[in-house]
Design an enzyme around this catalytic site. Structure first.
Site, PDB file in Angstrom:
ATOM      1  N   ARG A   1      -6.826 -34.305-105.930  1.00  0.00           N
ATOM      2  CA  ARG A   1      -6.185 -33.019-105.606  1.00  0.00           C
ATOM      3  C   ARG A   1      -5.396 -32.982-104.311  1.00  0.00           C
ATOM      4  NH1 ARG A   1     -11.763 -30.142-106.624  1.00  0.00           N
ATOM      5  NH2 ARG A   1     -12.272 -32.231-105.908  1.00  0.00           N
TER       6      ARG A   1
ATOM      7  N   ASP B   1     -14.422 -39.910-115.256  1.00  0.00           N
ATOM      8  CA  ASP B   1     -15.508 -39.391-114.431  1.00  0.00           C
ATOM      9  C   ASP B   1     -16.826 -40.008-114.871  1.00  0.00           C
ATOM     10  OD1 ASP B   1     -15.846 -37.119-112.278  1.00  0.00           O
ATOM     11  OD2 ASP B   1     -17.613 -37.056-113.551  1.00  0.00           O
TER      12      ASP B   1
ATOM     13  N   TYR C   1     -27.770 -35.901-112.331  1.00  0.00           N
ATOM     14  CA  TYR C   1     -26.979 -34.797-112.901  1.00  0.00           C
ATOM     15  C   TYR C   1     -27.545 -34.363-114.250  1.00  0.00           C
ATOM     16  CZ  TYR C   1     -23.514 -35.550-109.243  1.00  0.00           C
ATOM     17  OH  TYR C   1     -22.896 -35.648-108.032  1.00  0.00           O
TER      18      TYR C   1
ATOM     19  N   ARG D   1     -11.127 -42.002-105.180  1.00  0.00           N
ATOM     20  CA  ARG D   1     -10.482 -40.731-105.537  1.00  0.00           C
ATOM     21  C   ARG D   1      -8.996 -40.723-105.169  1.00  0.00           C
ATOM     22  NH1 ARG D   1     -14.248 -36.233-106.361  1.00  0.00           N
ATOM     23  NH2 ARG D   1     -15.806 -37.244-107.649  1.00  0.00           N
TER      24      ARG D   1
HETATM   25  O1  CP3 Z   1     -11.568 -42.570-107.721  1.00  0.00           O
HETATM   26  C1  CP3 Z   1     -10.728 -42.213-108.559  1.00  0.00           C
HETATM   27  O2  CP3 Z   1      -9.584 -41.823-108.242  1.00  0.00           O
HETATM   28  C2  CP3 Z   1     -11.047 -42.347-110.041  1.00  0.00           C
HETATM   29  C3  CP3 Z   1     -11.547 -41.209-110.695  1.00  0.00           C
HETATM   30  C4  CP3 Z   1     -12.942 -40.673-110.352  1.00  0.00           C
HETATM   31  C5  CP3 Z   1     -13.250 -39.295-110.422  1.00  0.00           C
HETATM   32  N1  CP3 Z   1     -14.596 -39.155-110.250  1.00  0.00           N
HETATM   33  C6  CP3 Z   1     -12.281 -38.222-110.675  1.00  0.00           C
HETATM   34  C7  CP3 Z   1     -12.643 -36.840-110.311  1.00  0.00           C
HETATM   35  C8  CP3 Z   1     -14.136 -41.359-110.041  1.00  0.00           C
HETATM   36  C9  CP3 Z   1     -14.362 -42.840-109.773  1.00  0.00           C
HETATM   37  C10 CP3 Z   1     -15.163 -40.372-109.999  1.00  0.00           C
HETATM   38  C11 CP3 Z   1     -16.580 -40.716-109.752  1.00  0.00           C
HETATM   39  C12 CP3 Z   1     -17.569 -39.631-109.633  1.00  0.00           C
HETATM   40  N2  CP3 Z   1     -17.608 -38.434-110.285  1.00  0.00           N
HETATM   41  C13 CP3 Z   1     -18.722 -39.726-108.829  1.00  0.00           C
HETATM   42  C14 CP3 Z   1     -19.128 -40.933-108.018  1.00  0.00           C
HETATM   43  C15 CP3 Z   1     -18.370 -41.073-106.767  1.00  0.00           C
HETATM   44  C16 CP3 Z   1     -18.628 -40.000-105.749  1.00  0.00           C
HETATM   45  O3  CP3 Z   1     -17.670 -39.251-105.468  1.00  0.00           O
HETATM   46  O4  CP3 Z   1     -19.758 -39.942-105.236  1.00  0.00           O
HETATM   47  C17 CP3 Z   1     -19.436 -38.519-108.969  1.00  0.00           C
HETATM   48  C18 CP3 Z   1     -20.724 -38.163-108.268  1.00  0.00           C
HETATM   49  C19 CP3 Z   1     -18.715 -37.717-109.913  1.00  0.00           C
HETATM   50  C20 CP3 Z   1     -19.113 -36.393-110.451  1.00  0.00           C
HETATM   51  C21 CP3 Z   1     -18.136 -35.371-110.088  1.00  0.00           C
HETATM   52  N3  CP3 Z   1     -16.843 -35.285-110.604  1.00  0.00           N
HETATM   53  C22 CP3 Z   1     -18.308 -34.295-109.186  1.00  0.00           C
HETATM   54  C23 CP3 Z   1     -19.561 -34.038-108.387  1.00  0.00           C
HETATM   55  C24 CP3 Z   1     -17.114 -33.582-109.189  1.00  0.00           C
HETATM   56  C25 CP3 Z   1     -16.849 -32.273-108.490  1.00  0.00           C
HETATM   57  C26 CP3 Z   1     -16.640 -32.452-107.046  1.00  0.00           C
HETATM   58  C27 CP3 Z   1     -15.179 -32.463-106.734  1.00  0.00           C
HETATM   59  O5  CP3 Z   1     -14.714 -33.368-106.033  1.00  0.00           O
HETATM   60  O6  CP3 Z   1     -14.516 -31.507-107.191  1.00  0.00           O
HETATM   61  C28 CP3 Z   1     -16.199 -34.241-110.037  1.00  0.00           C
HETATM   62  C29 CP3 Z   1     -14.802 -33.854-110.309  1.00  0.00           C
HETATM   63  C30 CP3 Z   1     -13.734 -34.896-110.153  1.00  0.00           C
HETATM   64  N4  CP3 Z   1     -13.833 -36.192-110.551  1.00  0.00           N
HETATM   65  C31 CP3 Z   1     -12.430 -34.670-109.632  1.00  0.00           C
HETATM   66  C32 CP3 Z   1     -11.738 -35.889-109.735  1.00  0.00           C
HETATM   67  C33 CP3 Z   1     -10.311 -36.161-109.368  1.00  0.00           C
HETATM   68  C34 CP3 Z   1     -11.888 -33.350-109.166  1.00  0.00           C
HETATM   69  C35 CP3 Z   1     -11.661 -32.526-110.377  1.00  0.00           C
HETATM   70  C36 CP3 Z   1     -10.456 -31.630-110.321  1.00  0.00           C
HETATM   71  O7  CP3 Z   1      -9.302 -32.108-110.465  1.00  0.00           O
HETATM   72  O8  CP3 Z   1     -10.691 -30.433-110.196  1.00  0.00           O
END
Ligand code: CP3
Length: 347
Positions: free
Chosen positions: A29, A75, A152, A25
């Site tokens: 944010r 994502d 999911y 990540r």
């Molecule tokens: O790592 C990186 O920088 C690359 C981008 C990336 C994102 N999600 C961007 C993201 C990667 C590799 C993911 C993987 C992802 N997404 C996983 C597996 C890794 C983990 O964290 O366990 C999962 C379970 C998801 C599903 C997901 N996406 C959830 C549960 C959420 C909401 C939770 C949160 O952190 O807000 C997201 C949103 C998400 N994916 C954000 C980002 C930068 C935040 C969204 C925003 O900008 O509001």
């Protein structure tokens, strides 16, 4: 000519004096420049599907910190969307999806070969990045593992214990396994297209692998990872694969051999000394600083970072967090972690 990029050297099994580093990540944010670009995009999914802006946010942490790898900004829930599920994000709560709990729901999903039309903008982001990254920076593509993506798709949201997916697995095993097989096929298609577009490494995120116990872990975490890895390596000989069976605990042992991945990413619940002995002995490992240190910083961050570097110094290691950095992290603490990892490096 030797392999120059440090991440690729570690993935090939080389023990480096200073471990290469990137962060889950890393585009997110906690960075003001990410928040600005995300505001410009409107919402999170629009950002994922906008190649120009997704390229920009992927590059932001590379410019700011000089990480050794960039990870494609996208994502894991784009694959369900490309298979025909409805996917949306509720600000402050997380993802929501239409659910798959019956044969009728499953019948509405598209075949795996149909995903590319939806996902073409992601491949464009990969192509942009392949042309824009500094020559020493490795480009990592990724997808969710079938079990994690299925949790999911079945529940329609994140859940604390993946209860709905466990229930479907018990009550309608055939449907559950058909869903896992469809996601596995789609994931092979998706990662293969990312590699063709320029991804140099791919990572499979199994964030909920820890809730699979015993034989279920073997069937639904190991086996899909093995199938995906084998198919990708058959199509793209030599492509390195990182597996992340988060919270696998004792099941981290043997993961390299059972799946064929080149590197096992570790969450921070496992002790580095234990993992060096039992997991790194079989190949490259990645991890595993607790992401809470990116919030708290200070002497504890430095001590824990040094402990991890030292524990893994006798084998191939890529430094990373044990899970994604959180929005409340302080960007200065990320710099402190990088400086600590690289303190022995000769400039
Ligand atoms: O790592 C990186 O920088 C690359 C981008 C990336 C994102 N999600 C961007 C993201 C990667 C590799 C993911 C993987 C992802 N997404 C996983 C597996 C890794 C983990 O964290 O366990 C999962 C379970 C998801 C599903 C997901 N996406 C959830 C549960 C959420 C909401 C939770 C949160 O952190 O807000 C997201 C949103 C998400 N994916 C954000 C980002 C930068 C935040 C969204 C925003 O900008 O509001």
């Amino acid at each position: 000519m030797g392999q120059q990029k440090t991440i690729l050297r570690a993935l090939a099994g080389e023990t480096l004096d200073v471990p290469p580093i990137w962060m889950m990540r890393q585009a997110g944010r906690y960075l003001p420049e990410y928040r600005a670009t995300r505001a410009e995009a409107g919402d999170f999914l629009s950002l994922c599907y906008n190649p120009e802006l997704a390229t920009e946010v992927t590059l932001q942490p590379i410019r700011r910190y000089g990480f050794d790898a960039a990870i494609l900004f996208a994502d894991i829930l784009l694959v369900p969307q490309a298979l025909g599920a409805d996917v949306w994000f509720v600000t402050g709560e997380g993802p929501r999806l239409s659910t798959i709990t019956s044969a009728e729901d499953f019948a509405k999903l598209a075949p795996a070969s149909d995903i590319h039309e939806t996902l073409n903008p992601i491949y464009q982001t990969v192509r942009n990045l392949a042309g824009a990254l500094p020559r020493e920076t490795t480009l990592i593509g990724f997808a969710g593992a079938p079990w994690t993506v299925a949790t999911y798709m079945i529940a329609g949201r994140g859940t604390p214990d993946q209860g709905p997916a466990h229930a479907l697995k018990a009550e309608n095993t055939a449907l559950f396994e058909a869903l896992l097989a469809r996601i596995t096929e789609a994931t092979i298609e998706y990662l293969s297209a990312q590699i063709e577009a320029g991804a140099e490494v791919v990572k499979i995120f199994d964030s909920w692998a820890g809730s699979l116990k015993g034989a279920d872990f073997d069937k639904y975490a190991l086996e899909p990872a093995r199938q995906i890895t084998a198919a990708l390596k058959a199509r793209h000989p030599g492509i390195p694969v990182i597996g992340f069976p988060r919270e696998a605990g004792e099941k981290y042992i043997g993961f390299h051999a059972a799946t064929g991945v080149d590197c096992v990413a570790l969450d921070n619940s496992v002790a580095p000394d234990w993992a060096a002995e039992h997991v790194q002995s079989a190949g490259c490992v990645q991890g595993n600083l607790a992401s809470s240190h990116m919030v708290t910083g200070g002497a504890d961050l430095v001590t824990e970072t040094r402990k991890i570097v030292t524990a893994f110094s006798k084998g191939p290691h890529i430094f990373n967090l044990g899970h994604g950095i959180t929005p409340d992290a302080n960007p200065d603490n990320v710099q402190l972690m990088i400086d600590t990892v690289r303190e022995g490096r000769i400039a």
